[in-house]
Design a protein around this motif. Structure first.
Motif, mmCIF file in Angstrom:
data_model
loop_
_atom_site.group_PDB
_atom_site.id
_atom_site.type_symbol
_atom_site.label_atom_id
_atom_site.label_comp_id
_atom_site.label_asym_id
_atom_site.label_seq_id
_atom_site.Cartn_x
_atom_site.Cartn_y
_atom_site.Cartn_z
ATOM 1 N N SER A 164 16.447 -3.969 -18.901
ATOM 2 C CA SER A 164 16.625 -4.668 -20.181
ATOM 3 C C SER A 164 17.928 -4.227 -20.845
ATOM 4 O O SER A 164 18.636 -5.052 -21.449
ATOM 5 C CB SER A 164 15.438 -4.386 -21.105
ATOM 6 O OG SER A 164 14.234 -4.765 -20.465
ATOM 7 N N GLU A 202 13.921 -5.249 -26.259
ATOM 8 C CA GLU A 202 13.417 -3.895 -26.520
ATOM 9 C C GLU A 202 13.623 -2.988 -25.299
ATOM 10 O O GLU A 202 13.356 -3.377 -24.163
ATOM 11 C CB GLU A 202 11.926 -3.966 -26.847
ATOM 12 C CG GLU A 202 11.402 -2.690 -27.468
ATOM 13 C CD GLU A 202 9.881 -2.643 -27.473
ATOM 14 O OE1 GLU A 202 9.348 -1.528 -27.597
ATOM 15 O OE2 GLU A 202 9.240 -3.702 -27.343
ATOM 16 N N THR A 221 9.090 -3.372 -20.945
ATOM 17 C CA THR A 221 9.003 -4.812 -20.734
ATOM 18 C C THR A 221 7.671 -5.090 -20.051
ATOM 19 O O THR A 221 7.397 -4.520 -18.995
ATOM 20 C CB THR A 221 10.174 -5.283 -19.839
ATOM 21 O OG1 THR A 221 11.400 -4.871 -20.442
ATOM 22 C CG2 THR A 221 10.159 -6.784 -19.655
ATOM 23 N N ASP A 252 14.517 -10.920 -16.737
ATOM 24 C CA ASP A 252 14.063 -9.538 -16.935
ATOM 25 C C ASP A 252 12.605 -9.447 -16.485
ATOM 26 O O ASP A 252 11.831 -10.389 -16.703
ATOM 27 C CB ASP A 252 14.167 -9.177 -18.430
ATOM 28 C CG ASP A 252 14.053 -7.674 -18.663
ATOM 29 O OD1 ASP A 252 14.107 -6.904 -17.693
ATOM 30 O OD2 ASP A 252 13.924 -7.270 -19.843
HETATM 31 MG MG LIG Z 1 12.640 -3.530 -19.726
#
Ligand SMILES: [Mg+2]
Ligand SMILES: Nc1nc2c(ncn2[C@@H]2O[C@H](COP(=O)(O)OP(=O)(O)OP(=O)(O)O)[C@@H](O)[C@H]2O)c(=O)[nH]1
Ligand SMILES: [Zn+2]
Length: 314
Positions: free
Chosen positions: A188, A201, A216, A232
């Motif tokens: 991320s 985040e 995630t 992602d």
């Molecule tokens: Mg992540």
């Protein structure tokens, strides 16, 4: 109306319709992938037909268009199920780190097996260049030369100080790219470094209190300003392969497959058969022993699971 799945939470799917609207959808009916048992029948990247619900911002996915490819992993909780990571991708980046978290031997080979079997071009991205000692850098170099020999490119980057990010951006242009790898390697963070304004985040590795914590938790596709999409995904713990038989594994380790035509037996699995060209190449060093060990360990996993399945059939 037609659309593309951009996020999957299990129950709900976010679909971007042809007119750019984002709609929350559920699934109507059954979607299958051959005989495989799937934890999620629809994945990010899938092209679908949505029946919009009147007066609501929601819809029902009623049709799945044929996939050009997909990436699967074994479900962690339900070992007999597979989990679709993404569909219709142009390429994959496997993100690894030498440290924080430690590089796990064999993981790269397992991931490459899942993309190689669908001919998906895959790059190995080593993140966190900013924290590496000289020893770490030597490990990184060893890794890069090992995989270069097999035909995979390794790129050293840092989401933190920006090293290598321009290079990634040029690879990403106008393509749909899947990012995958263990939790905490910086998937991320890399997307945040590549595309302004997303602010996905992320979490410090030291804050991970024990096992099974992922920052995630859902796969999500993001559009890139320069053209292309990036996906992602939640960190992968391990890659298992109930969906493969031993021959699939032998066919999708590139260098093993290349040598296998010189084995005495056409069905050679390169374990302990006589006059095996693969084993000879491992002994002479022209096939890397680490890759060969990964190969054997995946075969072992598959055989163990198959015998377990046979036992439970009684
Ligand atoms: Mg992540
Ligand atoms: N030093 C350094 N830290 C980084 C770098 N990239 C990411 N991190 C840190 O690594 C931690 C984990 O990053 P994330 O981006 O959340 O990792 P992730 O791969 O998305 O993890 P999951 O979502 O759990 O799969 C965060 O504290 C980041 O700040 C980097 O290039 N250098
Ligand atoms: Zn052989």
């Amino acid at each position: 109306m037609k659309g593309i799945v951009t996020k999957s939470t299990g129950k709900w799917y976010i679909v971007k319709l042809e007119d750019e609207r984002l709609i929350r959808c559920r699934i109507k009916g059954k979607f299958r992938l051959g005989k495989l048992k799937l934890t999620n029948p629809i994945a990010v990247g899938d092209l679908v037909f949505v029946n919009l619900e009147k007066g609501l911002e929601t819809g029902m996915i009623s049709k799945l268009y044929p996939r050009s490819n997909y990436v699967l992993r074994q479900s962690t909780r339900r070992k007999h199920f597979m989990h679709l990571i993404a569909a219709n991708i142009d390429q994959a980046f496997i993100i690894v780190t030498i440290r924080e978290p430690m590089l796990k031997p064999g993981f790269i080979d397992r991931f490459l097996l899942s993309t190689e079997s669908h001919n998906i071009p895959t790059y190995i991205i080593v993140n966190k260049a900013d924290i590496y000692s000289e020893d770490d850098m030597n490990i990184q170099k060893g890794l890069a030369s090992l995989y270069e020999e097999v035909g995979y490119k390794t790129i050293l980057v840092s989401a933190l100080d920006g090293e290598g990010i321009e290079n990634l951006k040029s690879l990403l242009k106008d393509k749909t790219t899947l990012l995958s790898g263990h939790s905490g390697v910086g998937k991320s963070s890399l997307i945040n470094a590549i595309q302004n304004g997303l602010e996905i985040e992320t979490r410090q590795v030291s804050e991970y209190s024990g096992k099974g914590i992922h920052t995630t938790t859902f796969s999500q596709m993001y559009e890139l300003d320069n053209g292309g999409n990036i996906i992602d995904t939640p960190g992968i713990k391990e890659m298992g392969f109930i969906n493969m038989n031993p021959m699939d594994v032998a066919h999708n380790f590139r260098e093993i497959f290349d040598r296998s035509e010189h084995c005495k037996y056409g069905n050679c699995m390169h374990i302990n058969e006589p006059q095996c060209a693969v084993k000879e190449s491992v002994e002479s060093g022209s096939i890397n022993i680490l890759r060969y060990q990964s190969y054997l360990s995946i075969l072992e996993d598959i055989m163990e699971q198959n015998s377990w399945e046979r036992e439970t059939d009684w």
